[in-house]
Motif scaffolding. Structure first.
Motif, PDB file in Angstrom:
ATOM      1  N   PRO A   1      -0.711   7.041  -5.160  1.00  0.00           N
ATOM      2  CA  PRO A   1      -1.074   6.382  -3.906  1.00  0.00           C
ATOM      3  C   PRO A   1      -2.168   5.350  -4.145  1.00  0.00           C
ATOM      4  O   PRO A   1      -3.090   5.571  -4.939  1.00  0.00           O
TER       5      PRO A   1
ATOM      6  N   ARG B   1       1.274   5.283   0.119  1.00  0.00           N
ATOM      7  CA  ARG B   1       0.532   6.431   0.661  1.00  0.00           C
ATOM      8  C   ARG B   1       0.983   7.767   0.087  1.00  0.00           C
ATOM      9  O   ARG B   1       0.529   8.811   0.511  1.00  0.00           O
ATOM     10  N   GLU B   2       1.898   7.693  -0.865  1.00  0.00           N
ATOM     11  CA  GLU B   2       2.317   8.887  -1.575  1.00  0.00           C
ATOM     12  C   GLU B   2       2.773   8.496  -2.975  1.00  0.00           C
ATOM     13  O   GLU B   2       3.146   7.341  -3.221  1.00  0.00           O
TER      14      GLU B   2
ATOM     15  N   THR C   1      -3.212   0.773  -3.744  1.00  0.00           N
ATOM     16  CA  THR C   1      -2.825  -0.614  -3.492  1.00  0.00           C
ATOM     17  C   THR C   1      -2.215  -1.239  -4.740  1.00  0.00           C
ATOM     18  O   THR C   1      -2.751  -1.101  -5.842  1.00  0.00           O
TER      19      THR C   1
ATOM     20  N   VAL D   1       0.857  -1.183   0.000  1.00  0.00           N
ATOM     21  CA  VAL D   1       0.000   0.000   0.000  1.00  0.00           C
ATOM     22  C   VAL D   1       0.892   1.232   0.000  1.00  0.00           C
ATOM     23  O   VAL D   1       1.684   1.440   0.928  1.00  0.00           O
TER      24      VAL D   1
END
Length: 242
Positions: free
Chosen positions: A166, A101-102, A168, A99
């Motif tokens: 960002p 996140r940026e 999955t 995952v």
């Protein structure tokens, strides 16, 4: 009469003096910050608590500490060895969820190679990246030669770097050929079956899909994620991004 008057005046003066003293103490107590070091005040007595760093303080090792962009976990914890037979994982697409996140530019997949089989016969071995829809967005060339040398953590370059928003993603590993069980091994944690605690397809953290593959397919159906091979010990491989 004069004696009484003098006594009363003296008492009144004493009361006024006491009131002035009390008033002065209160005023000085309320302006401690304005006295400064010139008044001889102790700095320890007026020091403010140190501010708490943003984010709550120390958060542990980060990928950037090792010139990486993201990882499945701190490589310092990747001590367990994951091994499986060629019959067990050959031709299967192994998926490991990551995952992000940026946004980042994804150029390499790092794999922790723990052991090699110098007598292995490998071919059609690939690493790749699938997005949350199961679409192949990047892949390497055949990495069979690199799996035969240097049992270390090392980068495998994607054929074409891509901008990863960002979200999955799933790192895909495909192995083909023949090798001795417990010889060709990957670094992993000791999580075992618990790696998928609380998760279900299409969001399993570690899974396999398909069999009999000689290349990474353009798409995979993430709803078909399986843990049957994962639960036999083929689990929690360590990966990183750079």
């Amino acid at each position: 009469m004069r004696t009484r008057t003098t006594t009363a005046s003296a008492g009144l003066a004493a009361m006024l003096a006491a009131a002035l003293v009390l008033s002065g103490c209160s005023a000085s107590g309320g302006s401690t910050a304005g006295k400064g070091a010139g008044a001889g005040a102790s700095s320890s007595a007026v020091a403010s608590p140190a501010p708490v760093p943003a984010g709550g303080g120390f958060e542990g090792p980060r990928p950037q500490d090792q010139n990486l962009l993201a990882w499945t976990g701190d490589p310092n914890d990747a001590g367990h060895v994951t091994a499986q037979s060629a019959a067990g994982v050959g031709g299967r697409v192994t998926l490991v969820r990551m995952v992000l996140r940026e946004q980042l530019t994804w150029s390499n997949i790092w794999l922790g190679l723990a052991g090699i089989d110098p007598n292995a016969q490998l071919s059609n071995c690939y690493l790749g990246v699938y997005d949350a829809k199961g679409t192949l967005v990047a892949s390497t060339a055949d990495v069979s030669p690199q799996l035969m040398t240097e049992a270390i953590a090392k980068p495998f370059p994607l054929a074409k770097p891509f901008t990863a928003a960002p979200g999955t993603y799933f790192v895909a590993l495909l192995l083909n050929g023949n090798w001795a069980t417990n010889a060709l091994t990957l670094k992993a944690t000791g999580a075992g079956i618990s790696v998928n605690a609380g998760l279900n397809p299409p969001s399993l953290r570690y899974s396999t899909v398909l069999t009999g593959q000689t290349s990474l397919p353009a798409t995979v159906n993430l709803a078909e994620q399986s843990t049957s091979t994962i639960n036999t010990g083929w689990a929690s491989q360590w990966y990183a991004i750079s």
